[in-house]
Scaffold this motif. Structure first.
Motif, PDB file in Angstrom:
ATOM      1  N   ILE A 118     -36.536 -10.563 -19.830  1.00  0.00           N
ATOM      2  CA  ILE A 118     -35.461 -11.406 -19.306  1.00  0.00           C
ATOM      3  C   ILE A 118     -34.314 -11.489 -20.310  1.00  0.00           C
ATOM      4  CG2 ILE A 118     -34.858 -13.758 -18.593  1.00  0.00           C
ATOM      5  CD1 ILE A 118     -37.757 -13.948 -17.480  1.00  0.00           C
ATOM      6  N   GLY A 119     -34.661 -11.607 -21.618  1.00  0.00           N
ATOM      7  CA  GLY A 119     -33.627 -11.685 -22.657  1.00  0.00           C
ATOM      8  C   GLY A 119     -32.758 -10.447 -22.672  1.00  0.00           C
ATOM      9  N   VAL A 120     -33.419  -9.299 -22.678  1.00  0.00           N
ATOM     10  CA  VAL A 120     -32.682  -8.038 -22.771  1.00  0.00           C
ATOM     11  C   VAL A 120     -31.750  -7.864 -21.567  1.00  0.00           C
ATOM     12  CG1 VAL A 120     -32.935  -5.525 -22.725  1.00  0.00           C
ATOM     13  CG2 VAL A 120     -34.401  -6.892 -24.199  1.00  0.00           C
ATOM     14  N   SER A 121     -32.176  -8.353 -20.396  1.00  0.00           N
ATOM     15  CA  SER A 121     -31.384  -8.115 -19.193  1.00  0.00           C
ATOM     16  C   SER A 121     -30.003  -8.764 -19.272  1.00  0.00           C
ATOM     17  CB  SER A 121     -32.145  -8.612 -17.960  1.00  0.00           C
ATOM     18  OG  SER A 121     -32.214 -10.022 -17.971  1.00  0.00           O
ATOM     19  N   LEU A 151     -31.051  -1.142 -25.071  1.00  0.00           N
ATOM     20  CA  LEU A 151     -31.939  -2.303 -25.075  1.00  0.00           C
ATOM     21  C   LEU A 151     -31.780  -3.055 -26.380  1.00  0.00           C
ATOM     22  CD1 LEU A 151     -35.173  -0.615 -23.660  1.00  0.00           C
ATOM     23  CD2 LEU A 151     -33.374  -1.788 -22.402  1.00  0.00           C
ATOM     24  N   GLU A 152     -31.501  -4.331 -26.273  1.00  0.00           N
ATOM     25  CA  GLU A 152     -31.228  -5.107 -27.487  1.00  0.00           C
ATOM     26  C   GLU A 152     -31.797  -6.511 -27.302  1.00  0.00           C
ATOM     27  OE1 GLU A 152     -27.148  -6.592 -29.678  1.00  0.00           O
ATOM     28  OE2 GLU A 152     -27.453  -6.811 -27.510  1.00  0.00           O
ATOM     29  N   LEU A 195     -30.653  -1.534 -17.339  1.00  0.00           N
ATOM     30  CA  LEU A 195     -30.700  -1.744 -15.896  1.00  0.00           C
ATOM     31  C   LEU A 195     -32.121  -2.110 -15.447  1.00  0.00           C
ATOM     32  CD1 LEU A 195     -29.184  -1.688 -13.207  1.00  0.00           C
ATOM     33  CD2 LEU A 195     -29.692   0.749 -13.030  1.00  0.00           C
ATOM     34  N   VAL A 196     -33.132  -1.419 -16.047  1.00  0.00           N
ATOM     35  CA  VAL A 196     -34.510  -1.729 -15.644  1.00  0.00           C
ATOM     36  C   VAL A 196     -34.837  -3.194 -15.905  1.00  0.00           C
ATOM     37  CG1 VAL A 196     -35.542   0.547 -15.785  1.00  0.00           C
ATOM     38  CG2 VAL A 196     -35.354  -0.853 -17.851  1.00  0.00           C
ATOM     39  N   THR A 197     -34.294  -3.729 -16.993  1.00  0.00           N
ATOM     40  CA  THR A 197     -34.632  -5.121 -17.310  1.00  0.00           C
ATOM     41  C   THR A 197     -33.967  -6.079 -16.337  1.00  0.00           C
ATOM     42  OG1 THR A 197     -32.822  -5.362 -18.877  1.00  0.00           O
ATOM     43  CG2 THR A 197     -34.943  -4.594 -19.754  1.00  0.00           C
ATOM     44  N   SER A 198     -32.749  -5.787 -15.924  1.00  0.00           N
ATOM     45  CA  SER A 198     -32.109  -6.714 -14.990  1.00  0.00           C
ATOM     46  C   SER A 198     -32.786  -6.651 -13.629  1.00  0.00           C
ATOM     47  CB  SER A 198     -30.605  -6.425 -14.876  1.00  0.00           C
ATOM     48  OG  SER A 198     -30.397  -5.124 -14.387  1.00  0.00           O
ATOM     49  N   VAL A 199     -33.215  -5.447 -13.203  1.00  0.00           N
ATOM     50  CA  VAL A 199     -33.960  -5.345 -11.942  1.00  0.00           C
ATOM     51  C   VAL A 199     -35.277  -6.103 -12.067  1.00  0.00           C
ATOM     52  CG1 VAL A 199     -35.107  -3.775 -10.347  1.00  0.00           C
ATOM     53  CG2 VAL A 199     -32.889  -3.163 -11.306  1.00  0.00           C
ATOM     54  N   SER A 200     -35.952  -5.907 -13.207  1.00  0.00           N
ATOM     55  CA  SER A 200     -37.218  -6.613 -13.427  1.00  0.00           C
ATOM     56  C   SER A 200     -37.009  -8.114 -13.373  1.00  0.00           C
ATOM     57  CB  SER A 200     -37.811  -6.240 -14.783  1.00  0.00           C
ATOM     58  OG  SER A 200     -38.041  -4.860 -14.826  1.00  0.00           O
TER      59      SER A 200
END
Ligand SMILES: Nc1ncnc2c1ncn2[C@@H]1O[C@H](COP(=O)(O)OP(=O)(O)O)[C@@H](O)[C@H]1O
Ligand SMILES: [Mg+2]
Lengths: 355, 266
Positions: free
Chosen positions: B27-30, B37-38, B231-236
């Protein structure tokens, strides 16, 4: 003709003989209780009448019609289950109206009949409650109302009061009797509680291990039990092993542990028998009039009466006496006991079935 | 109640941390605005959530997963409720075997199921179709609905149904008016659990999808194997949010603990 006739009804579950050769007729308007210890086949008998169990053999005849091929839903009987079995997702009104709805009674008439039966069980004003918001006694009344509203030929009650606490149970006994009489419905009640059976019934059918032991009015069964099982199951009693020596039309002579006792006339041949004597029939007297004398071993105060145990030559006897505010013999006191001959019940020594 | 010892407390804490930490990181990374990725994000922003909207592939996949979840959960429910009624009510030879068979998808490794489904669908030429996919998902999620329906049915006092019968109700009326409403909480709970399971099912799906039936989890998986942008993190994160919303809704409806313990009936 009797309203309900059970003829040689028998039910086997595998090796278990739950009900054995049970024959009983119930008259129109009568209140009959099946009384017996847990596991004696009362519920099974009721379930067969209701149509939820199929008899292994025998017949059930209602209004002269054999119910063998009539499914449970077509029998038109009112049934009150031990757990009440109310529909939890329906209001009281919907619960009670369900049977009428199944019969296609129009909503307007339905509402009127539901209102009337709720008045009968004193639940007017609670029509829109859900069962979960009601007390045990109230749920009980809903269950009775739901069974009565379809105006059944026969009302079946399976241990209806066993989920209530003692005080409420006594209240509901009277209520149930009133409702049954006002509705005039023929009723068969199943119970293991002898006081409930005595308070409610016109006749009691005592069962043991699937067999019918004796049928009669509560008074008859209490006063003239025909077996030691019946005499001990209904109230407290002293049961003594004795020998019947002599029988005449005026009375009989018995010998119990070497003591000769006078008994009522009996239709037994001389030989070993059992004798039952109710504790409340034992009286205190003086040495000259005593049947037996003995020593008080225990004494319990029960409020309205005293219960004493007396060691006598014929065995340990229980005696109850009304509390009249005066003192009672204490443990260790010697007492002289008497009773009249007709208060002894002479029973067959071995278990025998009599109807 | 007994107080927990230090070891037990430590264990529980570690357990929760291991469960929660990945979610917190994802969630943080998104919320980063960088192209890599940060964590924690140096300049928080909604760049990658806007990116979802400009990526119709992801939205199509999400809609497909939604449709798949609803279809397969419904198919499985329609089949599981009668099965649960039979297993929970009737005594017949082979009942236990049948129950084990119905619950077996929980036991068989999903990879094995996936291979099996692939062969089977190819055999009946339904490979890559949505309905084929839905049927396979229905098999996988069937045990969830069966277990919860079964718990509801076993918990139902049978004399309630007998009472309805004695009042003149036919079998169908008893089912419609009494049984079904009373087991409904359990059945709905099973449906929702099954829907969520289908919604993020990956292993079986990988075997049996084709490019036109790519589900959201598979799409995410493919995306990661090619690039690693946030992008994967925001979708997740969006998926987590969606699942949490459903769970909150279920909790409000029935109480989540009851659902997961498997006591379906009220
Ligand atoms: N469905 C059943 N299957 C097998 N045995 C049963 C069944 N129902 C009752 N029994 C047996 O039949 C006997 C009588 O049971 P029941 O009629 O319930 O007694 P009661 O109501 O007098 O307590 C018991 O021994 C009980 O175990
Ligand atoms: Mg019983």
């Amino acid at each position: 003709m009797a309203l309900l006739e059970l003829k040689n009804l028998t039910k086997r579950f595998g090796d278990v003989l739950a009900v054995s050769d049970f024959t009983l007729s119930v008259e129109q308007g009568e209140f009959v209780s099946l009384l017996g210890p847990s596991g004696c086949g009362k519920t099974t008998t009721l379930q067969m009448i209701a149509g939820f169990e199929t008899p292994t053999s025998g017949a059930i005849i209602l209004n002269g019609r054999n119910l063998e091929d009539v499914p449970a839903r077509k029998r038109g009987l009112g049934i009150v289950f031990q757990s009440y079995a109310l529909f939890p997702h329906m209001t009281v009104e919907q619960n009670v109206g369900f049977g009428l709805e199944m019969r296609g009674v129009a909503p307007a008439e339905r509402a009127g009949r539901v209102r009337k039966v709720l008045e009968l069980v004193h639940l007017d004003g609670l029509a829109n409650r859900y069962p979960r918001a009601m007390s045990g006694g109230q749920r009980q009344r809903v269950a009775v109302a739901r069974a009565l509203v379809i105006e059944p030929d026969l009302l079946l009650l399976d241990e209806p009061l066993s989920n209530l606490d003692a005080k409420l149970r006594e209240e509901m006994q009277l209520e149930l009797r009133r409702i049954q009489q006002e509705a005039g419905v023929t009723t068969v009640l199943v119970t293991h509680d002898q006081s409930e059976a005595m308070a409610l019934s016109d006749r009691i059918a005592v069962m043991q291990a699937g067999e019918l032991m004796q049928v009669g009015s509560p008074f008859e069964i209490y006063e003239r039990p025909r077996s030691s099982f019946v005499s001990t199951f209904l109230g407290k009693t002293n049961t003594l092993a004795a020998r019947l020596e002599q029988v005449t039309p005026e009375g009989s002579l018995l010998v119990c542990n070497g003591v000769t006792l006078k008994g009522p006339p009996a239709n037994f041949l001389p030989g070993p028998v059992e004798v039952s004597l109710r504790p409340e029939r034992v009286e205190l007297t003086d040495a000259d009039n005593a049947v037996v004398s003995g020593t008080v071993s225990e004494r319990v105060f029960l409020g309205n009466q005293w219960l004493s145990k007396v060691n006598t030559p014929i065995g340990e006897l229980l005696m109850t006496r009304r509390n009249r505010g005066s003192d009672e013999p204490k443990p260790g006191d010697t007492v002289h006991l008497a009773w009249s001959a007709e208060h002894l019940s002479i029973l067959a020594a071995d278990r025998s079935r009599l109807t | 109640m007994r107080r927990n010892g230090l070891a037990a407390l430590l264990f529980s804490t570690l357990f929760v941390v291991f469960m929660i930490a990945p979610l917190v990181v994802v969630i943080g990374v998104s919320f980063t605005s960088t192209g890599y990725l940060e964590f924690p994000p140096s300049e928080p922003g909604l760049r990658w959530f806007r990116a979802i909207l400009t990526n119709p592939d992801f939205i199509d996949a999400a809609l497909l997963s939604l449709e798949l979840g609803v279809t397969s959960a419904t198919i499985a429910t329609v089949l599981a409720v009668p099965a649960a009624l039979a297993i929970g009510r009737e005594k017949f030879p082979g009942r236990d075997v049948l129950q084990s068979l119905f619950l077996s998808p929980l036991m068989v490794p999903t990879v094995v199921l996936g291979v099996g489904f692939l062969r089977f669908l190819t055999l009946i030429s339904m490979n890559g179709t949505l309905i084929g996919l839905a049927l396979c998902h229905a098999v996988v999620i069937f045990p969830f609905i069966l277990r919860l329906s079964l718990a509801a049915i076993v918990g139902l006092d049978q004399s309630v149904e007998k009472a309805a019968v004695s009042l003149g109700a036919s079998s169908l009326t008893v089912f419609r008016r009494i049984t079904l409403p009373l087991i409904m909480p359990g059945v709905c709970g099973g449906w929702i659990l099954a829907f969520i399971t289908s919604f993020d099912e990956l292993t079986v799906s990988i075997f049996i999808i084709n490019p036109s039936t790519t589900t959201l989890p598979v799409k995410l998986f493919n995306h990661i194997t090619q690039t690693t942008d946030p992008l994967v993190t925001s979708v997740s994160t969006a998926m987590i949010l969606f699942t949490v919303c459903i769970m909150l809704f279920v909790n409000w409806l029935y109480g989540l603990d009851r659902l997961l313990i498997g006591e379906g009936s009220r």
